[in-house]
Design a protein around this motif. Structure first.
Motif, PDB file in Angstrom:
ATOM      1  N   ALA A  23       0.826  -1.215   0.000  1.00 27.51           N
ATOM      2  CA  ALA A  23       0.000   0.000   0.000  1.00 27.51           C
ATOM      3  C   ALA A  23       0.859   1.263   0.000  1.00 27.51           C
ATOM      4  CB  ALA A  23      -0.923  -0.007   1.213  1.00 27.51           C
ATOM      5  N   THR A  24       1.905   1.295   0.806  1.00 34.46           N
ATOM      6  CA  THR A  24       2.739   2.497   0.827  1.00 34.46           C
ATOM      7  C   THR A  24       3.513   2.667  -0.474  1.00 34.46           C
ATOM      8  OG1 THR A  24       4.498   1.276   1.967  1.00 34.46           O
ATOM      9  CG2 THR A  24       2.997   2.582   3.329  1.00 34.46           C
ATOM     10  N   THR A  25       3.876   1.563  -1.119  1.00 34.93           N
ATOM     11  CA  THR A  25       4.542   1.667  -2.411  1.00 34.93           C
ATOM     12  C   THR A  25       3.603   2.253  -3.449  1.00 34.93           C
ATOM     13  OG1 THR A  25       5.971  -0.199  -1.914  1.00 34.93           O
ATOM     14  CG2 THR A  25       5.707   0.362  -4.214  1.00 34.93           C
ATOM     15  N   ALA A  26       2.362   1.796  -3.472  1.00 33.64           N
ATOM     16  CA  ALA A  26       1.391   2.334  -4.424  1.00 33.64           C
ATOM     17  C   ALA A  26       1.158   3.825  -4.186  1.00 33.64           C
ATOM     18  CB  ALA A  26       0.078   1.563  -4.320  1.00 33.64           C
ATOM     19  N   MET A  27       1.040   4.213  -2.915  1.00 34.86           N
ATOM     20  CA  MET A  27       0.826   5.631  -2.614  1.00 34.86           C
ATOM     21  C   MET A  27       2.056   6.469  -2.950  1.00 34.86           C
ATOM     22  SD  MET A  27      -1.461   5.679   0.832  1.00 34.86           S
ATOM     23  CE  MET A  27      -1.032   4.135   1.586  1.00 34.86           C
ATOM     24  N   ALA A  28       3.234   5.937  -2.683  1.00 31.10           N
ATOM     25  CA  ALA A  28       4.462   6.676  -2.997  1.00 31.10           C
ATOM     26  C   ALA A  28       4.618   6.842  -4.499  1.00 31.10           C
ATOM     27  CB  ALA A  28       5.676   5.956  -2.414  1.00 31.10           C
ATOM     28  N   ARG A  29       4.245   5.834  -5.274  1.00 30.61           N
ATOM     29  CA  ARG A  29       4.337   5.950  -6.728  1.00 30.61           C
ATOM     30  C   ARG A  29       3.359   6.995  -7.256  1.00 30.61           C
ATOM     31  NH1 ARG A  29       7.937   2.708  -9.917  1.00 30.61           N
ATOM     32  NH2 ARG A  29       6.350   2.886 -11.515  1.00 30.61           N
ATOM     33  N   LEU A  30       2.249   7.202  -6.563  1.00 29.46           N
ATOM     34  CA  LEU A  30       1.313   8.255  -6.972  1.00 29.46           C
ATOM     35  C   LEU A  30       1.834   9.641  -6.610  1.00 29.46           C
ATOM     36  CD1 LEU A  30      -2.139   6.693  -6.031  1.00 29.46           C
ATOM     37  CD2 LEU A  30      -1.243   7.113  -8.317  1.00 29.46           C
ATOM     38  N   VAL A  31       2.393   9.774  -5.424  1.00 26.06           N
ATOM     39  CA  VAL A  31       2.840  11.086  -4.948  1.00 26.06           C
ATOM     40  C   VAL A  31       4.139  11.521  -5.617  1.00 26.06           C
ATOM     41  CG1 VAL A  31       3.607  12.357  -2.907  1.00 26.06           C
ATOM     42  CG2 VAL A  31       1.641  10.842  -2.751  1.00 26.06           C
ATOM     43  N   TRP A  32       5.113  10.611  -5.696  1.00 30.65           N
ATOM     44  CA  TRP A  32       6.418  10.933  -6.275  1.00 30.65           C
ATOM     45  C   TRP A  32       6.570  10.248  -7.625  1.00 30.65           C
ATOM     46  CZ3 TRP A  32       6.530   9.590  -0.910  1.00 30.65           C
ATOM     47  CH2 TRP A  32       6.694  10.694  -0.091  1.00 30.65           C
ATOM     48  N   ARG A  33       5.633  10.529  -8.513  1.00 35.52           N
ATOM     49  CA  ARG A  33       5.577   9.879  -9.818  1.00 35.52           C
ATOM     50  C   ARG A  33       6.854  10.101 -10.620  1.00 35.52           C
ATOM     51  NH1 ARG A  33       0.955  12.279 -11.662  1.00 35.52           N
ATOM     52  NH2 ARG A  33      -0.175  10.883 -10.290  1.00 35.52           N
ATOM     53  N   SER A  80       8.734   3.256   5.639  1.00 38.23           N
ATOM     54  CA  SER A  80       9.041   4.524   4.973  1.00 38.23           C
ATOM     55  C   SER A  80      10.530   4.662   4.719  1.00 38.23           C
ATOM     56  CB  SER A  80       8.554   5.696   5.823  1.00 38.23           C
ATOM     57  OG  SER A  80       7.171   5.611   6.016  1.00 38.23           O
TER      58      SER A  80
END
Length: 93
Positions: A23-33, A80
């Protein structure tokens, strides 16, 4: 406890680490595309999940039991850190 029970116990102990890592990887890929474009999703997820698992193990050793909120906080902090190490350590803005 039989071997099957022990296996289920270990799988259930590490399941939150895997879920939070993904889940954190998916969110990080969205935020820091842009910054994470060159790093594969599975590499980031592996680092984050492994770091979360280490955080859970450390919390189990320190607190002597599983399921404490401080342990889950440690899991998030180490996850993180794993994401930063795998993908953002050398990123330039």
């Amino acid at each position: 406890m039989g071997p099957l029970d022990a296996a289920w116990h270990l799988l259930n102990f590490f399941a939150p680490a895997l879920g939070v890592g993904l889940a954190t990887t998916a969110m990080a890929r969205l935020v820091w595309r842009r910054e994470l474009r060159g790093t594969s999703f599975w590499r980031l997820a592996g680092w984050a999940s492994a770091a979360c698992a280490l955080g859970l193990l450390a919390a189990l050793i320190v607190f002597g039991r599983d399921g404490k909120m401080a342990g889950y906080g440690l899991m998030l902090a180490t996850g993180s850190l794993g994401l930063w190490w795998a993908g953002l350590r050398g990123a330039r803005p």
